[in-house]
Design a protein around this motif. Structure first.
Motif, mmCIF file in Angstrom:
data_model
loop_
_atom_site.group_PDB
_atom_site.id
_atom_site.type_symbol
_atom_site.label_atom_id
_atom_site.label_comp_id
_atom_site.label_asym_id
_atom_site.label_seq_id
_atom_site.Cartn_x
_atom_site.Cartn_y
_atom_site.Cartn_z
ATOM 1 N N ALA A 96 0.828 -1.206 0.000
ATOM 2 C CA ALA A 96 0.000 0.000 0.000
ATOM 3 C C ALA A 96 0.861 1.254 0.000
ATOM 4 O O ALA A 96 0.452 2.309 -0.497
ATOM 5 C CB ALA A 96 -0.921 -0.017 1.218
ATOM 6 N N PRO A 99 2.232 3.244 -4.002
ATOM 7 C CA PRO A 99 1.096 3.463 -4.907
ATOM 8 C C PRO A 99 1.493 3.532 -6.379
ATOM 9 O O PRO A 99 0.658 3.329 -7.258
ATOM 10 C CB PRO A 99 0.513 4.798 -4.421
ATOM 11 N N LEU A 119 -5.897 -3.480 0.992
ATOM 12 C CA LEU A 119 -5.186 -2.308 1.499
ATOM 13 C C LEU A 119 -4.572 -1.434 0.405
ATOM 14 O O LEU A 119 -4.227 -0.293 0.658
ATOM 15 C CB LEU A 119 -4.085 -2.751 2.473
ATOM 16 N N THR A 120 -4.438 -1.958 -0.798
ATOM 17 C CA THR A 120 -3.824 -1.158 -1.860
ATOM 18 C C THR A 120 -4.897 -0.369 -2.614
ATOM 19 O O THR A 120 -6.100 -0.595 -2.444
ATOM 20 C CB THR A 120 -3.058 -2.061 -2.854
ATOM 21 N N SER A 121 -4.442 0.537 -3.471
ATOM 22 C CA SER A 121 -5.377 1.376 -4.219
ATOM 23 C C SER A 121 -6.003 0.587 -5.368
ATOM 24 O O SER A 121 -5.504 -0.468 -5.767
ATOM 25 C CB SER A 121 -4.633 2.588 -4.781
ATOM 26 N N GLN A 124 -3.789 -0.431 -8.250
ATOM 27 C CA GLN A 124 -2.804 -1.501 -8.089
ATOM 28 C C GLN A 124 -3.453 -2.866 -8.271
ATOM 29 O O GLN A 124 -4.524 -3.128 -7.719
ATOM 30 C CB GLN A 124 -2.153 -1.405 -6.707
ATOM 31 N N ARG A 388 -11.713 -4.029 5.774
ATOM 32 C CA ARG A 388 -10.841 -2.885 6.101
ATOM 33 C C ARG A 388 -11.201 -2.330 7.482
ATOM 34 O O ARG A 388 -10.329 -1.904 8.241
ATOM 35 C CB ARG A 388 -10.998 -1.811 5.023
#
Ligand code: SF4
Length: 398
Positions: A96, A99, A119-121, A124, A388
């Motif tokens: 995360a 980015p 957790l990543t954008s 991604q 999350r």
């Protein structure tokens, strides 16, 4: 759990515009349903310099567009290509924090890739080099089973007292369930704080999916008795986990009947045996081990704690380590001034972690380099949002 040798044929040179032989993975099957399919043995040997060179070339071609994560239990041939190594939570957080990396190649198992996707954008894309790299522990708590358990707790009139706590080693569905019911995720390093927090919110904890981590933490960190813990067996007839209503009402810890097939193998006999073989040996084990094993050991700790303890140990000291064999072997090579042995006499790798080999990594790297994404792991937004919430609760633990 020992890996069986795969029969491999000499390497096939790859080149621009040439079909990649690695795509024969899961030959005869739909690549989208690769789960459970073996490498057919038509790939270059993992140690072949040409394959190492191919991985390096594909890695270089992707540059900053890719970020490769390597869990501590991965093979050396894979870990050498990791941009960062660590446990599952640390790796997801690191991803995360990158980015700009369009492709996150997770050399680990399925639930870890899910956590990284959560957790990543959105930009991604998380790739798991082999979809068959699951986790037997995570698979021991399915969404339907846990929902049925919760309904049974509601029927017994105790659900409003129960706070779910799920170990990081669980599917996104189970993390989402936990978030939806006001609970938290935990790691092996912060399980004590997670339990203490949960018991400040309610009078009981439903601990998923590893009964051993739950029991060890409750008894050794929170000072509970073994009789404060009961095991919920999702396979027991009757729909109440194999427990009587009184047992459920009296218990503080409802431990899901799950375990790690690797750490669960260690026995008190292993500890006695290594003490007889190596006088003065220090025994350090992971809290996923059975309670009796932990009691027989000298030290208990998460993977990161095991690593730091051994790194800081004095030269000449001897250590028997109860965790996954790839990590123990690597610790031995990194600390030649110490004696470091595997706690069991029997070879015991995590078979699913070991699914990620160099051929699969090459495939996962060459494909996006060639403009084709394979094995992307995605979690739908509703599930991700609820999961999350449970992960954020973990970050907020006092
Ligand atoms: S070592 Fe155990 S908990 Fe970790 S991935 Fe393997 S089976 Fe799952």
């Amino acid at each position: 759990m020992s890996t069986s040798p795969v029969q491999l044929v000499p390497p096939v040179a790859a080149g621009p515009g040439r079909p990649l032989p690695l795509l024969v993975l899961g030959a005869g099957t739909d690549l989208a349903s690769e789960r459970g399919v073996d490498c057919p043995g038509q790939l270059p040997a993992a140690s072949d310099p040409a394959l190492v060179a191919r991985a390096r070339a594909a890695r270089d071609a992707l540059g900053d567009r890719a970020f490769v994560l390597g869990h501590h239990y991965q093979r050396d041939e894979v870990i050498q290509f990791a941009d960062v190594t660590g446990d599952s939570y640390k790796l997801a957080v690191q991803a995360a924090g990158q980015p700009g990396a369009e492709f996150v190649v997770f050399c680990g198992v399925h639930f870890m890739a899910e956590s990284a996707d959560i957790l990543t954008s959105a930009r991604q894309k998380v790739v798991l080099p082999d979809l068959a790299a699951g986790c037997s522990m995570a698979d021991m708590a399915t969404y339907n089973q846990v929902e049925e358990c919760w309904e049974a707790l509601e029927d017994l009139g105790v659900a409003d007292q129960v706070v779910p706590v799920t170990y990081m080693n669980s599917s996104a569905d189970i993390k989402a369930f936990t978030g939806r019911h006001g609970g938290t995720v935990c790691t092996s390093a912060n399980a004590g704080r997670a339990l203490a927090w949960a018991l400040s919110q309610g009078s009981k904890v439903l601990f998923l999916p590893d009964q051993h981590l739950g029991r060890n933490t409750a008894v050794l960190e929170l000072g509970m008795g073994l009789d404060d813990c009961v095991v919920w067996n999702p396979h027991a007839p009757g729909g109440t986990g194999g427990l009587t209503p009184e047992q459920v009402r009296d218990a503080t810890m409802l431990l899901w009947r799950g375990h790690c097939s690797v750490h669960g193998r260690f026995s008190p006999g292993c500890v006695a045996d290594v003490r007889a073989r190596i006088p003065g040996v220090n025994v350090i084990v992971h809290p996923e081990c059975q309670h009796e094993v932990v009691l027989a050991a000298d030290y208990i700790g998460s993977t990161e704690k095991i690593i730091s303890t051994i790194e800081q140990a004095p030269a000449g000291s001897a250590w028997a380590v109860g965790t996954e064999l790839n990590l123990v072997q690597r610790l031995g090579r990194a600390n030649p001034d110490k004696t470091i042995v595997f706690l069991d006499k029997t070879v015991c790798y995590c078979s699913t972690m070991n699914r990620i080999d160099l051929p699969h990594l090459v495939w996962a790297l060459e494909s996006p380099a060639a403009g084709r994404l394979v094995n992307q792991i995605t979690v739908d937004e509703r599930t991700a949002a609820q999961a999350r919430a449970a992960l954020e609760q973990m970050l907020a633990l006092p």
